[in-house]
Write a protein that holds these residues in place. Structure first.
Motif, PDB file in Angstrom:
ATOM      1  N   HIS A 290      -5.537  22.410  -4.973  1.00  0.00           N
ATOM      2  CA  HIS A 290      -4.309  21.606  -4.946  1.00  0.00           C
ATOM      3  C   HIS A 290      -4.568  20.102  -4.940  1.00  0.00           C
ATOM      4  N   ASN A 291      -5.816  19.705  -5.209  1.00  0.00           N
ATOM      5  CA  ASN A 291      -6.179  18.281  -5.274  1.00  0.00           C
ATOM      6  C   ASN A 291      -5.812  17.510  -4.010  1.00  0.00           C
ATOM      7  N   ILE A 292      -6.081  18.113  -2.867  1.00  0.00           N
ATOM      8  CA  ILE A 292      -5.842  17.452  -1.586  1.00  0.00           C
ATOM      9  C   ILE A 292      -7.137  16.762  -1.166  1.00  0.00           C
ATOM     10  N   PRO A 293      -7.116  15.456  -0.934  1.00  0.00           N
ATOM     11  CA  PRO A 293      -8.323  14.781  -0.472  1.00  0.00           C
ATOM     12  C   PRO A 293      -8.820  15.403   0.834  1.00  0.00           C
ATOM     13  N   LEU A 294     -10.111  15.701   0.873  1.00  0.00           N
ATOM     14  CA  LEU A 294     -10.729  16.376   2.016  1.00  0.00           C
ATOM     15  C   LEU A 294     -11.970  15.611   2.463  1.00  0.00           C
ATOM     16  N   ALA A 295     -11.994  15.254   3.742  1.00  0.00           N
ATOM     17  CA  ALA A 295     -13.182  14.621   4.326  1.00  0.00           C
ATOM     18  C   ALA A 295     -13.802  15.621   5.288  1.00  0.00           C
ATOM     19  N   SER A 296     -15.098  15.836   5.160  1.00  0.00           N
ATOM     20  CA  SER A 296     -15.756  16.792   6.043  1.00  0.00           C
ATOM     21  C   SER A 296     -16.754  16.123   6.999  1.00  0.00           C
ATOM     22  N   ASN A 297     -16.811  14.803   6.964  1.00  0.00           N
ATOM     23  CA  ASN A 297     -17.670  14.062   7.895  1.00  0.00           C
ATOM     24  C   ASN A 297     -17.057  12.685   8.137  1.00  0.00           C
ATOM     25  N   ILE A 298     -17.559  11.991   9.125  1.00  0.00           N
ATOM     26  CA  ILE A 298     -16.987  10.687   9.501  1.00  0.00           C
ATOM     27  C   ILE A 298     -17.035   9.688   8.351  1.00  0.00           C
ATOM     28  N   GLY A 299     -18.121   9.670   7.606  1.00  0.00           N
ATOM     29  CA  GLY A 299     -18.237   8.713   6.498  1.00  0.00           C
ATOM     30  C   GLY A 299     -17.132   8.898   5.472  1.00  0.00           C
ATOM     31  N   SER A 300     -16.905  10.118   5.044  1.00  0.00           N
ATOM     32  CA  SER A 300     -15.855  10.355   4.047  1.00  0.00           C
ATOM     33  C   SER A 300     -14.468  10.190   4.675  1.00  0.00           C
ATOM     34  N   ALA A 301     -14.325  10.496   5.960  1.00  0.00           N
ATOM     35  CA  ALA A 301     -13.033  10.309   6.633  1.00  0.00           C
ATOM     36  C   ALA A 301     -12.650   8.832   6.662  1.00  0.00           C
ATOM     37  N   GLU A 302     -13.625   7.974   6.949  1.00  0.00           N
ATOM     38  CA  GLU A 302     -13.344   6.537   6.968  1.00  0.00           C
ATOM     39  C   GLU A 302     -12.976   6.023   5.582  1.00  0.00           C
ATOM     40  N   LEU A 303     -13.675   6.498   4.565  1.00  0.00           N
ATOM     41  CA  LEU A 303     -13.323   6.081   3.204  1.00  0.00           C
ATOM     42  C   LEU A 303     -11.909   6.509   2.844  1.00  0.00           C
ATOM     43  N   LEU A 304     -11.537   7.736   3.187  1.00  0.00           N
ATOM     44  CA  LEU A 304     -10.187   8.213   2.878  1.00  0.00           C
ATOM     45  C   LEU A 304      -9.133   7.417   3.622  1.00  0.00           C
ATOM     46  N   ILE A 305      -9.330   7.198   4.903  1.00  0.00           N
ATOM     47  CA  ILE A 305      -8.304   6.521   5.702  1.00  0.00           C
ATOM     48  C   ILE A 305      -8.155   5.060   5.257  1.00  0.00           C
ATOM     49  N   LYS A 306      -9.270   4.415   4.944  1.00  0.00           N
ATOM     50  CA  LYS A 306      -9.196   3.027   4.466  1.00  0.00           C
ATOM     51  C   LYS A 306      -8.597   2.969   3.064  1.00  0.00           C
ATOM     52  N   GLY A 307      -8.939   3.939   2.231  1.00  0.00           N
ATOM     53  CA  GLY A 307      -8.347   4.001   0.894  1.00  0.00           C
ATOM     54  C   GLY A 307      -6.857   4.259   0.957  1.00  0.00           C
ATOM     55  N   MET A 308      -6.439   5.136   1.854  1.00  0.00           N
ATOM     56  CA  MET A 308      -5.021   5.429   2.019  1.00  0.00           C
ATOM     57  C   MET A 308      -4.275   4.171   2.458  1.00  0.00           C
ATOM     58  N   GLU A 309      -4.857   3.447   3.404  1.00  0.00           N
ATOM     59  CA  GLU A 309      -4.228   2.231   3.920  1.00  0.00           C
ATOM     60  C   GLU A 309      -4.029   1.199   2.800  1.00  0.00           C
ATOM     61  N   ARG A 310      -4.946   1.166   1.869  1.00  0.00           N
ATOM     62  CA  ARG A 310      -4.874   0.202   0.765  1.00  0.00           C
ATOM     63  C   ARG A 310      -4.073   0.718  -0.419  1.00  0.00           C
ATOM     64  N   GLY A 311      -3.546   1.930  -0.310  1.00  0.00           N
ATOM     65  CA  GLY A 311      -2.700   2.476  -1.372  1.00  0.00           C
ATOM     66  C   GLY A 311      -3.446   3.196  -2.471  1.00  0.00           C
ATOM     67  N   TYR A 312      -4.724   3.478  -2.269  1.00  0.00           N
ATOM     68  CA  TYR A 312      -5.513   4.128  -3.309  1.00  0.00           C
ATOM     69  C   TYR A 312      -5.152   5.596  -3.511  1.00  0.00           C
ATOM     70  N   LEU A 313      -4.383   6.180  -2.607  1.00  0.00           N
ATOM     71  CA  LEU A 313      -3.977   7.577  -2.762  1.00  0.00           C
ATOM     72  C   LEU A 313      -2.542   7.685  -3.261  1.00  0.00           C
ATOM     73  N   SER A 314      -1.996   6.603  -3.782  1.00  0.00           N
ATOM     74  CA  SER A 314      -0.610   6.625  -4.245  1.00  0.00           C
ATOM     75  C   SER A 314      -0.415   7.558  -5.438  1.00  0.00           C
TER      76      SER A 314
END
Length: 134
Positions: free
Chosen positions: A101-125
């Motif tokens: 379903h193309n849901i962004p998935l982070a399985s470790n802290i490094g990828s979680a930080e990238l996702l959360i920072k990307g989301m904050e900047r609108g990269y997941l729009s």
């Protein structure tokens, strides 16, 4: 956005610390967590979290149902790759659903930080565009 927060036992401290560090971002979203993970995050923060059952007791499957129904926008699942999990098939099914379903998935802290920072900047729009075109 609807965000899932899940962590294996040895990663619960990490997801709590992550939630504390990014509380100001997370508080703007709908948060969902498996049982113990959700309660630990709530004890350490002021975040409002909808809690499902514990992962091994069906919580992973409850999250999977939301993903399958396109009701989840991001999954942060801090996995412990060094410890065998009795509910490993449920974990793999949840991860597979994220891929389907193309849901962004982070399985470790490094990828979680990238996702959360990307989301904050609108990269997941792009997720909003995809949802509107369905």
């Amino acid at each position: 956005m609807n965000i899932a927060l899940i962590a294996h036992d040895k990663k619960k401290k990490d997801i709590v610390n992550f939630s504390i560090a990014y509380e100001k971002i997370l508080e703007k979203h709908n948060l969902f967590a498996t049982g113990t993970t959700g309660s630990r995050i709530q004890e350490a923060t002021d975040l409002k979290i909808h809690r499902f059952k514990s992962g091994p007791l069906g919580g992973d499957q409850q999250m999977g149902a939301m993903i399958a129904d396109d009701m989840m926008d991001m999954v942060i699942f801090l996995r412990d790759p060094l410890t065998a999990q009795p509910h490993e098939p449920d974990v793999l099914a949840l991860m597979r659903l994220c891929d389907v379903h193309n849901i962004p998935l982070a399985s470790n802290i490094g990828s979680a930080e990238l996702l959360i920072k990307g989301m904050e900047r609108g990269y997941l729009s792009w997720r909003n565009v995809v949802k509107q075109s369905d």
